[in-house]
Scaffold this motif. Structure first.
Motif, PDB file in Angstrom:
ATOM      1  N   PRO A 153      44.513  23.475  67.032  1.00 52.21           N
ATOM      2  CA  PRO A 153      43.406  23.609  66.075  1.00 52.21           C
ATOM      3  C   PRO A 153      42.473  22.393  66.136  1.00 52.21           C
ATOM      4  CG  PRO A 153      45.481  24.199  65.038  1.00 52.21           C
ATOM      5  CD  PRO A 153      45.821  23.616  66.388  1.00 52.21           C
ATOM      6  N   ALA A 154      41.216  22.629  65.870  1.00 51.02           N
ATOM      7  CA  ALA A 154      40.203  21.569  65.944  1.00 51.02           C
ATOM      8  C   ALA A 154      40.559  20.374  65.063  1.00 51.02           C
ATOM      9  CB  ALA A 154      38.834  22.127  65.559  1.00 51.02           C
ATOM     10  N   ALA A 155      41.098  20.616  63.880  1.00 45.70           N
ATOM     11  CA  ALA A 155      41.438  19.509  62.976  1.00 45.70           C
ATOM     12  C   ALA A 155      42.521  18.609  63.576  1.00 45.70           C
ATOM     13  CB  ALA A 155      41.890  20.053  61.625  1.00 45.70           C
ATOM     14  N   THR A 156      43.467  19.195  64.264  1.00 46.00           N
ATOM     15  CA  THR A 156      44.526  18.414  64.900  1.00 46.00           C
ATOM     16  C   THR A 156      43.956  17.613  66.060  1.00 46.00           C
ATOM     17  OG1 THR A 156      46.176  20.070  64.271  1.00 46.00           O
ATOM     18  CG2 THR A 156      46.782  18.538  66.034  1.00 46.00           C
ATOM     19  N   ARG A 157      43.153  18.262  66.860  1.00 42.07           N
ATOM     20  CA  ARG A 157      42.506  17.599  67.999  1.00 42.07           C
ATOM     21  C   ARG A 157      41.642  16.431  67.508  1.00 42.07           C
ATOM     22  NH1 ARG A 157      41.304  19.369  73.164  1.00 42.07           N
ATOM     23  NH2 ARG A 157      42.155  21.406  72.647  1.00 42.07           N
ATOM     24  N   THR A 158      40.878  16.647  66.457  1.00 43.84           N
ATOM     25  CA  THR A 158      40.000  15.623  65.900  1.00 43.84           C
ATOM     26  C   THR A 158      40.804  14.445  65.353  1.00 43.84           C
ATOM     27  OG1 THR A 158      38.306  17.255  65.389  1.00 43.84           O
ATOM     28  CG2 THR A 158      38.212  15.182  64.157  1.00 43.84           C
ATOM     29  N   ALA A 159      41.900  14.734  64.639  1.00 47.82           N
ATOM     30  CA  ALA A 159      42.722  13.669  64.065  1.00 47.82           C
ATOM     31  C   ALA A 159      43.357  12.816  65.160  1.00 47.82           C
ATOM     32  CB  ALA A 159      43.802  14.260  63.159  1.00 47.82           C
ATOM     33  N   LEU A 160      43.853  13.439  66.213  1.00 49.95           N
ATOM     34  CA  LEU A 160      44.453  12.679  67.313  1.00 49.95           C
ATOM     35  C   LEU A 160      43.407  11.815  68.011  1.00 49.95           C
ATOM     36  CD1 LEU A 160      46.869  15.428  68.610  1.00 49.95           C
ATOM     37  CD2 LEU A 160      47.560  13.133  67.857  1.00 49.95           C
ATOM     38  N   ALA A 161      42.227  12.370  68.254  1.00 54.21           N
ATOM     39  CA  ALA A 161      41.158  11.593  68.886  1.00 54.21           C
ATOM     40  C   ALA A 161      40.744  10.425  67.985  1.00 54.21           C
ATOM     41  CB  ALA A 161      39.963  12.483  69.189  1.00 54.21           C
ATOM     42  N   ALA A 162      40.614  10.679  66.683  1.00 52.44           N
ATOM     43  CA  ALA A 162      40.221   9.623  65.743  1.00 52.44           C
ATOM     44  C   ALA A 162      41.257   8.501  65.717  1.00 52.44           C
ATOM     45  CB  ALA A 162      40.034  10.209  64.344  1.00 52.44           C
ATOM     46  N   TYR A 163      42.540   8.859  65.766  1.00 52.56           N
ATOM     47  CA  TYR A 163      43.593   7.843  65.788  1.00 52.56           C
ATOM     48  C   TYR A 163      43.392   6.904  66.980  1.00 52.56           C
ATOM     49  CZ  TYR A 163      48.046   5.583  66.539  1.00 52.56           C
ATOM     50  OH  TYR A 163      49.008   4.630  66.770  1.00 52.56           O
ATOM     51  N   PHE A 164      43.201   7.467  68.147  1.00 53.04           N
ATOM     52  CA  PHE A 164      43.061   6.639  69.342  1.00 53.04           C
ATOM     53  C   PHE A 164      41.727   5.894  69.380  1.00 53.04           C
ATOM     54  CE2 PHE A 164      46.527   9.372  70.889  1.00 53.04           C
ATOM     55  CZ  PHE A 164      47.423   8.373  71.224  1.00 53.04           C
ATOM     56  N   GLU A 165      40.749   6.363  68.616  1.00 52.94           N
ATOM     57  CA  GLU A 165      39.458   5.668  68.529  1.00 52.94           C
ATOM     58  C   GLU A 165      39.484   4.559  67.476  1.00 52.94           C
ATOM     59  OE1 GLU A 165      36.738   8.907  67.875  1.00 52.94           O
ATOM     60  OE2 GLU A 165      36.982   9.632  69.939  1.00 52.94           O
ATOM     61  N   GLY A 166      40.620   4.366  66.806  1.00 52.08           N
ATOM     62  CA  GLY A 166      40.745   3.254  65.874  1.00 52.08           C
ATOM     63  C   GLY A 166      40.951   3.619  64.422  1.00 52.08           C
ATOM     64  N   GLN A 167      40.851   4.890  64.058  1.00 51.16           N
ATOM     65  CA  GLN A 167      41.122   5.310  62.680  1.00 51.16           C
ATOM     66  C   GLN A 167      42.629   5.571  62.566  1.00 51.16           C
ATOM     67  OE1 GLN A 167      38.637   8.735  62.106  1.00 51.16           O
ATOM     68  NE2 GLN A 167      36.811   7.522  61.742  1.00 51.16           N
ATOM     69  N   THR A 168      43.385   4.504  62.465  1.00 54.35           N
ATOM     70  CA  THR A 168      44.830   4.603  62.608  1.00 54.35           C
ATOM     71  C   THR A 168      45.532   5.357  61.484  1.00 54.35           C
ATOM     72  OG1 THR A 168      45.062   2.394  61.660  1.00 54.35           O
ATOM     73  CG2 THR A 168      45.008   2.569  64.087  1.00 54.35           C
ATOM     74  N   ASP A 169      44.822   5.688  60.424  1.00 56.65           N
ATOM     75  CA  ASP A 169      45.419   6.502  59.362  1.00 56.65           C
ATOM     76  C   ASP A 169      45.060   7.980  59.494  1.00 56.65           C
ATOM     77  OD1 ASP A 169      42.734   6.231  58.746  1.00 56.65           O
ATOM     78  OD2 ASP A 169      43.080   5.957  56.600  1.00 56.65           O
ATOM     79  N   ALA A 170      44.347   8.355  60.549  1.00 49.57           N
ATOM     80  CA  ALA A 170      43.855   9.732  60.715  1.00 49.57           C
ATOM     81  C   ALA A 170      44.973  10.767  60.816  1.00 49.57           C
ATOM     82  CB  ALA A 170      42.954   9.828  61.946  1.00 49.57           C
ATOM     83  N   LEU A 171      46.127  10.387  61.323  1.00 52.01           N
ATOM     84  CA  LEU A 171      47.203  11.354  61.524  1.00 52.01           C
ATOM     85  C   LEU A 171      47.940  11.708  60.238  1.00 52.01           C
ATOM     86  CD1 LEU A 171      48.655   9.997  64.875  1.00 52.01           C
ATOM     87  CD2 LEU A 171      46.924  11.765  64.517  1.00 52.01           C
ATOM     88  N   SER A 172      47.799  10.873  59.213  1.00 50.00           N
ATOM     89  CA  SER A 172      48.512  11.131  57.962  1.00 50.00           C
ATOM     90  C   SER A 172      48.017  12.394  57.256  1.00 50.00           C
ATOM     91  CB  SER A 172      48.410   9.925  57.028  1.00 50.00           C
ATOM     92  OG  SER A 172      47.065   9.675  56.686  1.00 50.00           O
ATOM     93  N   ALA A 173      46.846  12.877  57.612  1.00 52.04           N
ATOM     94  CA  ALA A 173      46.314  14.089  56.985  1.00 52.04           C
ATOM     95  C   ALA A 173      46.868  15.370  57.610  1.00 52.04           C
ATOM     96  CB  ALA A 173      44.788  14.094  57.091  1.00 52.04           C
ATOM     97  N   LEU A 174      47.532  15.253  58.753  1.00 53.63           N
ATOM     98  CA  LEU A 174      48.049  16.440  59.431  1.00 53.63           C
ATOM     99  C   LEU A 174      49.299  16.973  58.730  1.00 53.63           C
ATOM    100  CD1 LEU A 174      47.690  15.384  63.175  1.00 53.63           C
ATOM    101  CD2 LEU A 174      46.235  16.953  61.870  1.00 53.63           C
ATOM    102  N   THR A 175      49.354  18.290  58.572  1.00 55.88           N
ATOM    103  CA  THR A 175      50.556  18.914  58.019  1.00 55.88           C
ATOM    104  C   THR A 175      51.433  19.377  59.167  1.00 55.88           C
ATOM    105  OG1 THR A 175      49.412  21.027  57.816  1.00 55.88           O
ATOM    106  CG2 THR A 175      49.451  19.631  55.877  1.00 55.88           C
ATOM    107  N   TRP A 176      52.732  19.334  58.944  1.00 59.60           N
ATOM    108  CA  TRP A 176      53.683  19.688  59.984  1.00 59.60           C
ATOM    109  C   TRP A 176      54.903  20.346  59.367  1.00 59.60           C
ATOM    110  CZ3 TRP A 176      58.308  17.221  59.190  1.00 59.60           C
ATOM    111  CH2 TRP A 176      58.273  16.010  58.484  1.00 59.60           C
TER     112      TRP A 176
END
Length: 170
Positions: free
Chosen positions: A60-83
């Motif tokens: 999903p786009a939201a997952t792809r975006t969160a992973l990209a944001a994490y590697f671009e320096g938004q290190t808290d971006a993955l905490s919004a993902l549900t699993w």
């Protein structure tokens, strides 16, 4: 824990190697690992989902975006993902506790055991940490040895060092 009808596998680039990202038919995140550990991912998927094998499919786009944001320096971006996983109650508690460790911080295995209410179960917490199918998202790389050593990371110590440096913990 819910049992998915389908598992979908996508491959995404990252600065430390291609990511294998597994979601279910609803887009819920089920697993994340590195391409050079595909055998481990397959083993964990067999443990958690039995004969259900992932088929190629887009994340999903939201997952792809969160992973990209994490590697671009938004290190808290993955905490919004549900699993969701099909781990045991104890494993799920450990993986949830991992998600509560803020980026840029580390804890010890004994602290992890304490956080899940089982302070005498350091080895069990370590084993659950090692069986974590959600690399990066349930950030097992933030757990270190009592003496500060970078011990055990499923993606390799070099990746653990890179991730902790990226997050500002080293």
């Amino acid at each position: 824990m819910s049992r998915p009808a389908r598992l979908l596998l996508d491959r995404l680039p990252s600065p430390i190697g291609e990511l294998l990202v597994v979601t279910d038919e609803t887009g819920l995140l089920r697993a994340v690992d590195f391409h050079d550990y595909e055998h481990r991912l397959d083993r964990l998927l067999k443990i958690h989902y039995g004969p259900l094998r992932p088929e190629p499919g887009a994340v999903p786009a939201a997952t792809r975006t969160a992973l990209a944001a994490y590697f671009e320096g938004q290190t808290d971006a993955l905490s919004a993902l549900t699993w969701d996983t099909n781990g045991t109650d104890f494993q799920t508690a450990v993986w949830t506790a991992l998600g509560s460790i803020p980026a840029g911080q580390t804890i010890t295995y004994s602290e992890l055991a304490r956080r899940v209410g089982r302070p005498g179960s350091v080895r069990a917490a370590g084993a659950a940490n090692g069986a974590n199918p959600l690399s990066l998202v349930a950030p097992c790389h933030r757990v270190i040895g009592m003496n500060g050593a970078l011990t055990g990371y499923g993606g390799g110590i070099d990746r653990k060092r890179w991730l902790l440096t990226h997050e500002g913990a080293l």
